[in-house]
Every structure is written in structure tokens, then in C-alpha cells.
Write a protein that holds these residues in place. Structure first.
Motif, short mmCIF file in Angstrom:
data_model
loop_
_atom_site.label_atom_id
_atom_site.label_comp_id
_atom_site.label_asym_id
_atom_site.label_seq_id
_atom_site.Cartn_x
_atom_site.Cartn_y
_atom_site.Cartn_z
N MET A 227 0.85 -1.18 0.00
CA MET A 227 0.00 0.00 0.00
C MET A 227 0.89 1.24 0.00
SD MET A 227 -2.98 1.08 2.79
CE MET A 227 -3.52 -0.60 2.93
N GLN A 228 0.57 2.20 -0.83
CA GLN A 228 1.33 3.44 -0.92
C GLN A 228 1.10 4.31 0.33
OE1 GLN A 228 3.45 4.22 -3.41
NE2 GLN A 228 3.01 2.25 -4.35
N ALA B 283 0.45 7.44 0.70
CA ALA B 283 -0.72 8.32 0.64
C ALA B 283 -2.00 7.57 0.99
CB ALA B 283 -0.84 8.97 -0.74
N GLU B 284 -2.12 6.33 0.57
CA GLU B 284 -3.30 5.54 0.90
C GLU B 284 -3.34 5.19 2.38
OE1 GLU B 284 -6.91 3.51 0.63
OE2 GLU B 284 -6.01 5.00 -0.68
N TYR C 283 -2.04 6.97 4.73
CA TYR C 283 -2.40 8.24 5.38
C TYR C 283 -3.90 8.52 5.24
CZ TYR C 283 -2.72 13.11 6.60
OH TYR C 283 -3.10 14.30 7.19
N ARG C 284 -4.43 8.34 4.06
CA ARG C 284 -5.86 8.61 3.82
C ARG C 284 -6.72 7.78 4.78
NH1 ARG C 284 -5.87 6.98 -0.98
NH2 ARG C 284 -5.09 8.90 -1.85
N ARG C 285 -6.38 6.51 4.93
CA ARG C 285 -7.16 5.62 5.81
C ARG C 285 -7.00 6.00 7.28
NH1 ARG C 285 -6.89 -0.54 3.74
NH2 ARG C 285 -7.56 -0.22 1.59
N GLU D 134 -1.50 13.93 -1.15
CA GLU D 134 -1.84 13.34 -2.44
C GLU D 134 -1.09 13.99 -3.59
OE1 GLU D 134 -6.15 13.57 -2.24
OE2 GLU D 134 -6.23 11.51 -1.49
N ARG E 207 7.55 9.91 1.38
CA ARG E 207 6.79 8.70 1.76
C ARG E 207 7.05 8.33 3.21
NH1 ARG E 207 10.91 5.39 1.69
NH2 ARG E 207 12.40 5.54 -0.01
N ASP F 248 -8.70 0.72 11.01
CA ASP F 248 -8.65 0.20 9.65
C ASP F 248 -7.58 -0.89 9.56
OD1 ASP F 248 -7.28 0.25 6.87
OD2 ASP F 248 -9.21 1.24 6.49
N ALA G 274 -4.62 -0.27 7.12
CA ALA G 274 -3.70 0.76 7.63
C ALA G 274 -2.88 0.20 8.78
CB ALA G 274 -4.48 2.00 8.06
#
Length: 185
Positions: free
Chosen positions: A1-2, A4-5, A7-9, A91, A109, A137, A140
Motif C-alpha cells: 500500500m502506498q 498516501a493511501e 495516510y488517507r485511511r 496526495e 513517503r 482500519d 492501515a
């Protein structure tokens, strides 16, 4: 998982708890020095730092402009605005771009993953303080656990986390992550 993803979660997990905090800003958290308002203020502070740091600013250039109470009269609206600005910066950044941190330059990152970890662990802290659902999550948690396991020693050395809480061998991934950050799940 990147990053940014992740972090988003993690940010979404924290935001969900912030939206449950209305009227409970003085509730004690697992962080002895913070009530819920101070905990949310801490994350808003991080979110305010995120756009300038990801934009290439140094710690010295940002200075003390985000010190003090950032929440004002409407903590939830303030949080929402800061979270949206931080997410937009996360993002938009090249994950390999250097970010100037207090302990040296790191790829974006790495910084974004640090932020995600802080959001995720503090989402649990806030849930615990509010007596709300503590489940984080899973994706995450797994991603932060994979990143943090090998690097936790550095974070102890620089004094940003305390000692690891001992757990049994059958502990869940979430509990292992929280224990690494000194929490007692």
C-alpha cells in the motif's frame, strides 16, 4: 500500500472519532498530558505543518506559527479544514521528494507514513477517551505495523515514543501496533 493511501485511511479513522467528540473535549485520553481537545489540537498542529513541509519548507522556515491552541471556537470545523489541506498536500507530493525534518531529510513517503502512524494510534487514543469503537482500519494497521516494526528503535531513541507494552504471542496486529507505541490495548 502506498504511503498516501495509508495516510488517507488513518486520517479517516481519526476524523471519524473527532466527529464524535462534541461536548466531550475535556475527557482524559491515554496520553497523560492531553485531554481530547489537546489531542485533537496536536493532530491539527501536524496537519498544519504538512503542506509547508511537503512543499519544501524547513522546520526553521515554518517556525512557531502553529504553536498554541489552533482549534478555536469550532474544533470540528477547524479539524476538517486542516485535515483536508493536509490530505491534499499528501496526495500531490512526489513520494521520493525530500522533506526537511527535525532529525534530517527523509523521503516524503517516510514523513507521510509517520503522519499516518500518528493519526492511527491517536484514533485509538481518542476512541478510548470517548468510549467509542476502538477498531482501526485493518489495512492501515498492517501497513503501519510492517513499516514501524523495523524502525521503532529510532523513534524511541529520539524520544517520541515510550517503552513497548508487553503482550502475549496471540495478540492481534492492532494490539501489537498499539503496544509498540506504548499503549495498553
Amino acid at each position: 500500500m502506498q504511503a498516501a493511501e495509508i495516510y488517507r485511511r488513518a486520517s479517516a479513522d481519526f476524523a471519524a472519532r473527532v466527529h464524535l467528540a462534541e461536548g466531550r473535549w475535556g475527557a482524559p485520553t491515554p496520553c497523560p498530558e492531553w485531554d481530547t481537545r489537546a489531542l485533537v489540537n496536536h493532530l491539527v498542529n501536524e496537519e498544519r505543518w504538512t503542506p509547508p513541509l511537503l512543499g519544501g519548507a524547513t522546520i526553521e522556515e515554518v517556525g512557531d506559527r502553529f504553536d498554541g491552541d489552533l482549534l478555536g471556537a469550532d474544533p470540528i470545523a477547524t479539524f476538517d479544514e486542516a485535515a483536508a489541506a493536509a490530505l491534499a498536500a499528501v496526495e500531490a507530493v512526489d513520494p521520493e521528494q525530500p522533506v526537511h525534518l527535525s532529525f534530517g531529510d527523509r523521503p516524503a513517503r517516510e514523513y507521510v507514513t509517520q503522519l499516518a502512524a500518528d493519526h492511527l494510534v491517536h484514533a485509538w487514543d481518542l476512541a478510548r477517551a470517548l468510549g467509542e469503537d476502538e477498531k482501526l482500519d485493518v489495512g492501515a494497521v498492517d501497513a503501519v505495523l510492517a513499516w514501524f516494526g523495523p524502525t521503532q528503535g529510532l523513534y524511541r531513541e529520539i524520544g517520541v515514543i515510550g517503552p513497548e507494552t508487553p503482550l502475549g504471542a496471540d495478540a492481534s496486529a492492532q494490539d501489537r501496533l498499539l503496544a509498540m507505541f506504548g499503549r495498553t490495548p
